[in-house]
Design a protein around this motif. Structure first.
Motif, PDB file in Angstrom:
ATOM      1  N   THR A   1      -2.233 -11.880  12.615  1.00 56.76           N
ATOM      2  CA  THR A   1      -1.104 -12.641  11.490  1.00 56.76           C
ATOM      3  C   THR A   1      -2.043 -13.076  10.623  1.00 56.76           C
ATOM      4  OG1 THR A   1       0.391 -13.072  13.325  1.00 56.76           O
ATOM      5  CG2 THR A   1       0.462 -14.502  11.297  1.00 56.76           C
ATOM      6  N   ASP A   2      -1.453 -13.098   9.211  1.00 56.64           N
ATOM      7  CA  ASP A   2      -2.273 -13.776   8.007  1.00 56.64           C
ATOM      8  C   ASP A   2      -2.274 -15.269   7.957  1.00 56.64           C
ATOM      9  OD1 ASP A   2      -3.299 -11.108   7.164  1.00 56.64           O
ATOM     10  OD2 ASP A   2      -1.597 -10.498   6.518  1.00 56.64           O
TER      11      ASP A   2
ATOM     12  N   LYS B   1      -5.381 -15.780  10.608  1.00 58.72           N
ATOM     13  CA  LYS B   1      -6.182 -15.746   9.412  1.00 58.72           C
ATOM     14  C   LYS B   1      -6.464 -17.275   8.780  1.00 58.72           C
ATOM     15  CE  LYS B   1      -6.637 -10.719   9.210  1.00 58.72           C
ATOM     16  NZ  LYS B   1      -5.642 -10.638   9.957  1.00 58.72           N
ATOM     17  N   HIS B   2      -5.308 -17.607   8.200  1.00 58.61           N
ATOM     18  CA  HIS B   2      -5.156 -18.663   7.735  1.00 58.61           C
ATOM     19  C   HIS B   2      -3.801 -19.630   8.333  1.00 58.61           C
ATOM     20  CE1 HIS B   2      -7.369 -17.303   4.021  1.00 58.61           C
ATOM     21  NE2 HIS B   2      -6.784 -16.131   4.302  1.00 58.61           N
TER      22      HIS B   2
ATOM     23  N   SER C   1      -1.324 -12.435  -0.898  1.00 56.56           N
ATOM     24  CA  SER C   1      -1.959 -11.307  -0.321  1.00 56.56           C
ATOM     25  C   SER C   1      -1.793 -11.194   1.150  1.00 56.56           C
ATOM     26  CB  SER C   1      -3.536 -11.406  -0.612  1.00 56.56           C
ATOM     27  OG  SER C   1      -3.867 -12.635   0.159  1.00 56.56           O
ATOM     28  N   ALA C   2      -0.750 -11.932   1.414  1.00 53.15           N
ATOM     29  CA  ALA C   2      -0.497 -11.940   3.211  1.00 53.15           C
ATOM     30  C   ALA C   2       0.629 -10.673   3.551  1.00 53.15           C
ATOM     31  CB  ALA C   2       0.249 -13.407   3.725  1.00 53.15           C
ATOM     32  N   ARG C   3       0.401 -10.282   4.554  1.00 49.81           N
ATOM     33  CA  ARG C   3       1.526  -9.173   4.874  1.00 49.81           C
ATOM     34  C   ARG C   3       2.206  -9.830   6.379  1.00 49.81           C
ATOM     35  NH1 ARG C   3       1.757  -5.537   2.368  1.00 49.81           N
ATOM     36  NH2 ARG C   3       2.903  -4.437   3.783  1.00 49.81           N
TER      37      ARG C   3
END
Lengths: 464, 100
Positions: A381-382, A417-418, A304-306
């Motif tokens: 950033t994801d 985010k992660h 689900s990361a971009r």
């Protein structure tokens, strides 16, 4: 060839060196720049061979052939991962060559019984001292990087005192020799003391500080050539030597700034000596729980990361994981994810280490982004994928005033985010400092060899 | 006091240092490793002095010291330029889209 013409050739060589270095300002022109500098060197060597004084050609040609062939074999065979060792070794060779030339000038003066005057004896002494220190200092750096010896600082009680004493002894010898240079045996003593000093100065410096040491030795090799230029009254050596000296000093300063430490602290601070108290304090302290995740867990988040930022460190070099990383980023790109790399100036063991490894793995250089440019991007950033980096991503440098690395500029990966951290174990890095990043809520630890984990990640993302 | 040639050399030294700082400050961190190996090769310029020391027939000791200096300096020159060339050849821009 007339002396004037030879001098003119040296000027041409110096201009080519400067233009060559100037072309290194962009990756597009850098190869041309290197070629120009090589042509400059060829011009200088050919011109020198035509000097009237040069009469003994067989030995000169033999030397050129032996050194040239050895250099070519090493340069073409060396692995990119071994580049820090290679640069360290070349620094040492440059230093010793300059010292040997100065030594030859000393013996010539002694045999002729002609006392050198003015600045020449000072330059002779400086060249022998700097060149010898550069040789053994570089050999120790080489041994540490090649893991022929422990990378951790080697310390003993009274080390600073012993070093200071030997350094003072060397300076004393220099002063004596600068006033009375026609003493071959005393030059021998100076050489031995300087060789010893080179060893003693580098053994207390830890592996993580190697970028500074290599840059500094780089500068020394230039300064030694410069000093030899004064001995011979040769402008080609003076110009080239000072260019290299300046280059090494600039890199040294950049490396020190990137660690927020003074040069003196790097050289004499024995950073990375894991003190007993620090270790016990680190383990007993309650820092929270660390949960080990699997590549499968990571694949779920990647799906689900971009945007992903990869943060490579020395661990990537050790595991030779750069090709696996490129394959992973290719897969991510196929899934429409934007991938960039965040390069800390002191990541790895020499200036620019990570860039070379990733370029070898065909990562386009536009994706290799410097710290100041990429730090603002982390909050958007994801996933930040930390790969064998530790101190350069340690948030304690920003938050914990008591931390030994407080104030060091770091990559702010925690704002992503992660955060995935791939690491062999929970052992603290070279600096022996615990990393609060590993305990953050948005951090997922994946334990294992960097290369194996990255390959498993790639599989997991492909099959998800 | 210093004689004229020494002053001239000192002048060259100071000016070259300024040029070096100007030029090298513009090298991006991306290329710091090739900068080091390439500048290393340039410090092999000491081969010029080594050739003069080895080839000028100044007695056996000077000749052999000079010979050793030539070997080390040439290792530096050839090894340095070649390895720099190898590294720089790897730095490629992004391929245009659809080219892969």
């Amino acid at each position: 060839m007339s002396t004037t013409l030879i001098q003119f050739s040296y000027l041409v060589a110096a201009v080519l060196f400067i233009l060559g270095l100037r072309n290194l300002s962009s990756p597009k022109t850098a190869s041309l720049g290197n070629f120009m500098a090589a042509v400059g060197m060829l011009v200088a060597i050919v011109a020198t061979l035509l000097y009237q004084e040069v009469v003994d050609y067989p030995i000169v040609i033999a030397g050129i052939a032996v050194g040239g062939v050895l250099g070519a074999v090493v340069a073409l065979r060396i692995q990119m991962t071994a580049m820090p060792q290679m640069v360290a070794l070349l620094n040492g060779f440059g230093g010793v060559a300059s010292a040997l030339v100065a030594g030859a000038e000393v013996t010539t003066a002694v045999e002729a019984g002609v006392e050198p005057t003015g600045i020449v004896p000072v330059a002779m002494v400086a060249s022998v001292l700097i060149g010898s220190v550069t040789l053994t200092g570089s050999l120790v750096a080489f041994a540490k990087l090649q893991e022929l010896m422990r990378g951790a600082p080697i310390q003993y009680p009274g080390q600073q005192f012993v070093n200071a004493l030997i350094a003072l002894g060397a300076i004393g010898l220099c002063v004596v020799l600068a006033t009375a240079p026609l003493d071959l045996s005393l030059f021998g003593v100076l050489t031995i003391v300087a060789l010893l000093l080179g060893v003693l100065l580098v053994i207390p410096i830890g592996g993580a500080d190697m970028p500074v040491v290599i840059a500094l030795l780089n500068s020394y090799s230039g300064l030694a050539a410069c000093a030899t230029g004064f001995v011979l009254d040769n402008s080609a050596l003076v110009i080239s030597g000072s260019l290299v000296g300046a280059s090494g000093l600039i890199l040294t300063k950049i490396m020190c700034d990137a660690m927020n430490r003074s040069l003196a602290n790097v050289l004499f601070g024995a950073f990375g000596a894991v003190s007993e108290s620090a270790v016990s304090a680190g383990t007993s302290e309650e820092q929270g729980n660390v949960t080990a995740y699997t590549p499968m867990d990571a694949a779920v988040i990647f799906s689900s990361a971009r945007s992903v930022i990869v943060v490579p460190g020395y661990g990537m070099a050790v595991a030779q994981a750069q090709h696996a990383v490129r394959e992973l980023t290719d897969t991510l790109a196929e899934h429409g994810i934007e991938v960039n790399f965040a390069i800390h100036p002191v990541a790895g063991r020499m200036p620019g280490h990570m860039n070379v490894l990733l370029a070898e793995a065909d990562v386009p250089y536009e994706q290799l982004i410097e710290m100041d440019a990429i730090n603002p991007q982390f909050p958007e950033t994801d996933v930040a994928l930390v790969l064998g980096a530790n101190d350069v991503v340690n948030p304690a440098a920003l938050e914990d005033e008591g931390s030994p690395i407080y104030g060091m500029p770091v990559l702010e990966v925690g704002k992503a985010k992660h955060v995935f951290v791939i690491k062999r174990s929970m052992n603290p890095g070279f600096a022996g400092i615990q990393n609060p990043l590993f305990f953050k809520d948005n951090t997922m630890m994946i334990f294992g060899d960097a290369k194996k984990v990255v390959i498993a990640l790639n599989e997991a993302v492909r099959n998800y | 006091m210093l004689e004229a040639p020494a002053i001239a050399a000192l002048t060259i030294l100071v000016l070259a240092l300024f040029v070096g700082i100007e030029v090298i400050s513009k090298v991006p961190p991306l290329l710091h490793t090739p900068l080091m190996s390439g500048s290393n090769a340039i410090s092999g310029i000491t081969v010029v002095g080594a050739i003069l020391a080895a080839g000028s027939d100044h007695g056996p000791l000077a000749t052999w010291l000079g010979f050793a200096a030539i070997v080390f300096a040439m290792l530096n020159v050839v090894g340095g330029f070649l390895v720099t060339n190898r590294m720089l050849a790897m730095f490629k821009p992004k391929k245009p889209k659809g080219d892969a």
